[in-house]
Design an enzyme around this catalytic site. Sequence first.
Site, PDB file in Angstrom:
ATOM      1  N   ASP A  92       0.849  -1.189   0.000  1.00 27.40           N
ATOM      2  CA  ASP A  92       0.000   0.000   0.000  1.00 27.40           C
ATOM      3  C   ASP A  92       0.885   1.240   0.000  1.00 27.40           C
ATOM      4  O   ASP A  92       2.039   1.197   0.430  1.00 27.40           O
ATOM      5  CB  ASP A  92      -0.950   0.001   1.187  1.00 27.40           C
ATOM      6  CG  ASP A  92      -0.244   0.251   2.509  1.00 27.40           C
ATOM      7  OD1 ASP A  92       0.698  -0.512   2.816  1.00 27.40           O
ATOM      8  OD2 ASP A  92      -0.612   1.189   3.239  1.00 27.40           O
ATOM      9  N   GLU A 156      -0.128  -0.566   5.726  1.00 25.44           N
ATOM     10  CA  GLU A 156       0.843   0.025   6.650  1.00 25.44           C
ATOM     11  C   GLU A 156       0.709   1.538   6.723  1.00 25.44           C
ATOM     12  O   GLU A 156       0.793   2.136   7.797  1.00 25.44           O
ATOM     13  CB  GLU A 156       2.267  -0.359   6.216  1.00 25.44           C
ATOM     14  CG  GLU A 156       3.344  -0.020   7.228  1.00 25.44           C
ATOM     15  CD  GLU A 156       3.877   1.403   7.137  1.00 25.44           C
ATOM     16  OE1 GLU A 156       4.484   1.871   8.114  1.00 25.44           O
ATOM     17  OE2 GLU A 156       3.673   2.048   6.084  1.00 25.44           O
TER      18      GLU A 156
END
Length: 451
Positions: A92, A156
């Site tokens: 991500d 994250e």
Amino acid sequence: MSSNPVAETVASLMPRAKAELTELVAFRSVADFDQFPRSESEAAANWIAAALRVEGFEDVALLDTPDGTQSVYGILPGPEGAKTVLLYAHYDVQPPLDEAGWDTPPFELTERDGRWYGRGAADCKGGFIMHLLALRALKADGGVPVNVKVIVEGSEEQGTGGLERYAEQHPELLAADTIVIGDAGNFRVGLPTVTSTLRGMTMMRVTIDTLAGNLHSGQFGGAAPDALGALIRVLDSLRAEDGSTTVDGLTDGEPWEGLAYEEEQFRLDAKVLDGVELIGSGTVADRIWARPAVTVLGIDCPPVVGATPSVQASARALISLRVPPGRDAAEATKLLEAHLEAHTPWGARVRTEQIGQGQPFSADTTSPAYAAMAEAMAVAYPGQEMQYAGQGGSIPLCNTLAALYPQAEILLIGLSEPEAQIHAVNESVSPEELERLSVAEALFLRTYAAS
């Protein structure tokens, strides 16, 4: 770089690495599904799973984590009785911010002036490619001498803790003798660095209400309490005159004793405008690695264009507080909440909402894994000795893993050196750093296996 089979193999694989990173950067995998389609993150996860299967990984799975995102897992068995190493990255990415501010499209990997530009190129899709390069180099030169687990997180950057909760629910899944977190970076390009401390983080949304609705500023201004003005007063209370963070009851961490960060170099790295002072006191390293730091991430209020002459009835802000090692993030969250409530003026109504939280982290740098990494980096970076630095950011999973596996050694390396400009426009990765760190990781796995 000195000639050796591993280094030669990695060098030969760099064109393939660039092609793969191009494909991976193209996914708009921001784990905020109010801004970006969930399908983009799912496509990135599937791409990573496919890449692991091609490399011979077993039990490859897309893990549905409690925050609604997916992490990708796989295991590559090594020789019988070998140690187990967990390699971490995340797919991500941060939103691109103002796409018009990028010199090239953020989701198109573009080579310019010897660097590869694109969102996630360094943080942290490049980290996954680094892991692949290291493993491929070892497979081409006698095989991978350890059991390798790979976990690639899907949220994250959002700090929503999906993988942390999943790991706690499945404690056997990520168990390892050593964990290599590929989400940090060298202190500067060409200087091999292991990050030994991380500040923790808490994020809080604060909303202030003063009126039932907006009022005409000419008719009511001067007596009617202005929610935006109240919010500004609250936010200002979080800083001393020199810009130091001042949250009531929150003390500084221990002074930083590792690698020094010269002020002029920091000004260059941070691109501080001429004549603008740095904030805070003490050494730069103290300020960014060992002390709390508050940042106002956003404010909801009327934009200047189209604003009307109104007293605002409501306003809100998103606040980040970085928590130094040695301090508890949960306690810091309580202190921040109490501070915001205590400093809200005029009896205004204040509401706080915690958005995310992660504990600070400190590594044991005396462990055998650190010795093996120092030896590997000395080969990958001839003439350079491995350095220890802190990082102002947080990787909440580190503390979860440290708690689950207290005997495991945890190292943090990666591609996010200052020129990478992670989280900003024009994020980029140095292909030379990708190459050298891939060599270092491969040699580390070999050296560690024999230790």
